[in-house]
Enzyme design. Structure first.
Site, PDB file in Angstrom:
ATOM      1  N   HIS A 437       0.817  -1.198   0.000  1.00  0.00           N
ATOM      2  CA  HIS A 437       0.000   0.000   0.000  1.00  0.00           C
ATOM      3  C   HIS A 437       0.857   1.258   0.000  1.00  0.00           C
ATOM      4  CE1 HIS A 437      -3.729   2.122   0.640  1.00  0.00           C
ATOM      5  NE2 HIS A 437      -3.166   2.826   1.601  1.00  0.00           N
ATOM      6  N   GLU A 442      -2.059  -3.645  -5.471  1.00  0.00           N
ATOM      7  CA  GLU A 442      -2.698  -4.296  -4.321  1.00  0.00           C
ATOM      8  C   GLU A 442      -4.136  -4.705  -4.635  1.00  0.00           C
ATOM      9  OE1 GLU A 442      -3.394  -1.806  -0.788  1.00  0.00           O
ATOM     10  OE2 GLU A 442      -3.144  -0.045  -2.052  1.00  0.00           O
TER      11      GLU A 442
END
Ligand code: NDP
Length: 453
Positions: A437, A442
């Site tokens: 992140h 992601e």
């Protein structure tokens, strides 16, 4: 003492030929390699490498625009200089040619500049000399192919497009495969008014349909003029300008035209008529699982045999061929279903495994997960570019059958996913992986809602 001058005579010093030659030489095999053009073949000289350099160049246009939302100002508009890009590219390719030469000679391969002709199943003629060899490896690669139409002589091939003397203000490419969409994106990004004409309703046939739709929309947003259901029927040269007629009745005035309608094996002058090698329906060479043609002393790999026409595939085939003939004698087959590939259109596409359409054909029940979002970078950039990610999952086994993406650096990102898809990992494995992140990537491990079954 062998009855032959060499053990292996490789024809063609492209990616596959060079890798096979130097890997075999590393095992003590006496190898000669012939090349009549440039070392490194299509990939290094008129393919992957220069194309990627030009793609980087073209991406700067977006970067300049995007930067302003992040506080950057320019006193004057950035200006693009084609000759600097072209000449820097030439210098880099010359450097790579030199590296290829060193790789070959340092590994003990005899490099022969010239056009090789197969005389019989154990003899090659080159520069007026006959070389006898236990095995011949044909690694001649492909060459651009174009259909017939009036004025075709004015249309450039991908071999000619890189070194244009001047940058075309208006550019047309015909075709709807890798080369066509990549060059449409490149010339558009570098500032040309760009057109792409494709004969079917939607380009990139064979790729996942949802990605094809998405790329069409993104390329149109970036200003590429797409002419589907149309081909070139006529080209007329008027001074330095080309008048083009398309089959849908449209006419265009452009400064350069690229034909990107596929490639064919490069067999001209090779002497195939002197040996009885069997061909596939499309003219490629038929081989067995040891890369042997129907003439057992003649081997073949790369773009002249069936399979994806991709450099890493040719490299892998070369490694396997050497292992099979000069190593342990066995090698795992290539899993062609999990070969990842990238199309460097803008934004890039990266894909591995089955498309949704292929998965529906081959599996009883699938789950499809998709996300289509504005990447974080574009919250400030003002760009309306979006990103699409997609997983195709076998509902019975939970295995991820395909992973697909269109977005920034999709080619970089898909390589890691290819390991997961090839390792037959499940959606549960993806879900159990913690995201990095804040990244776009992601999303691939946080897709929880099924989009459709
Ligand atoms: P492709 O085979 O990818 O695409 C050829 C295109 O030309 C298709 O859209 C095809 O249409 C169209 N076409 C074929 N015949 C005709 C015709 N008679 N009239 C009009 N259109 C026609 O070839 P490319 O030349 O783009 O690239 C060759 C290969 O090189 C690729 O397949 C790929 O393997 C490799 N490559 C890989 C790259 C990468 O890894 N990023 C980059 C560039 C090339 P249709 O789909 O309807 O048949």
């Amino acid at each position: 003492m062998s009855q032959y001058d060499v053990d292996l005579f490789v024809i063609g010093a492209g990616s596959g030929g060079v890798r096979a030659a130097r890997t075999a030489a590393g095992k003590g095999v006496r190898v000669a390699i012939a090349e009549d053009r440039y070392l490194g073949g299509t990939c290094v000289n008129v393919g992957c490498v220069p194309k990627k350099l030009y793609s980087y160049a073209a991406h700067f246009q977006d970067a300049f625009e995007d930067s302003q939302g992040f506080g950057w100002h320019f006193d004057s508009a950035p200006r693009f200089e084609w000759s600097r890009l072209r000449d820097n590219k030439k210098a880099e390719i010359s450097r790579l040619n030199g590296i290829y030469e060193k790789l070959l000679t340092n590994s003990g391969v005899e490099l022969i500049q010239g056009r090789a002709e197969i005389v019989d199943e154990h003899t090659v003629a080159i520069n007026g000399r006959h070389v006898s060899t236990e095995k011949i490896l044909i690694a001649t690669g492909g060459t651009p192919w174009m259909p017939e139409f009036e004025g075709r002589e004015h249309v450039l091939s991908s071999d000619q497009i890189f070194d244009l003397p001047a940058f075309p203000r208006r550019f047309l490419v015909m075709g709807g495969g890798y080369i066509a969409v990549e060059f449409a994106s490149i010339f558009n990004g570098l500032g040309a008014q760009t057109h792409l004409a494709y004969r079917g309703p939607l380009f990139l046939r064979g790729f996942d349909n949802e990605l094809r739709d998405f790329i069409r929309d993104e390329m149109m947003k970036k200003g590429v003029n797409l002419h589907f259901e149309s081909t070139i029927t006529r080209v007329e040269k008027r001074d330095e300008v080309y008048d083009v007629e398309l089959s849908n009745g449209e006419t265009l005035e452009v400064d350069a035209i690229l034909g990107a309608t596929g490639r064919r094996p490069r067999f001209e002058g090779l002497g195939l008529e002197n040996v009885d090698v069997e061909r596939e329906f499309d003219g490629k060479l038929k081989i067995d699982d040891r890369y042997q043609t129907s003439v057992s002393s003649i081997l073949a790999l790369g773009d002249i045999i069936e399979g994806p026409e991709l450099t890493p595939v040719a490299l892998e085939e070369a490694m396997r061929l050497v292992e099979l003939h000069y190593g342990s004698g066995s090698a795992d087959p290539i899993d062609y279903d999990s070969v990842a590939t990238a199309v460097f259109c803008h934004p890039n596409m990266g894909t591995v495994g089955l498309t949704e359409e292929q998965a529906r054909e081959r599996h009883d029940s699938i789950r499809v997960y998709t996300t289509n979002f504005k990447p974080m970078r574009h919250t400030l950039s003002g760009s309306d570019e979006r990103c699409l990610m997609k997983l195709v999952v076998d509902d019975n086994t939970d295995r991820v059958l395909g992973a697909h993406m269109v977005g920034e650096e999709a080619g970089e990102l898909i390589q890691g996913l290819a390991i997961a898809v090839r390792a037959r990992l499940t959606k549960r494995d993806f879900d159990a992986t913690i995201g990095v992140h804040p990244t776009s990537a992601e999303e691939f491990v946080t897709l929880r809602s099924v989009t459709r079954t």
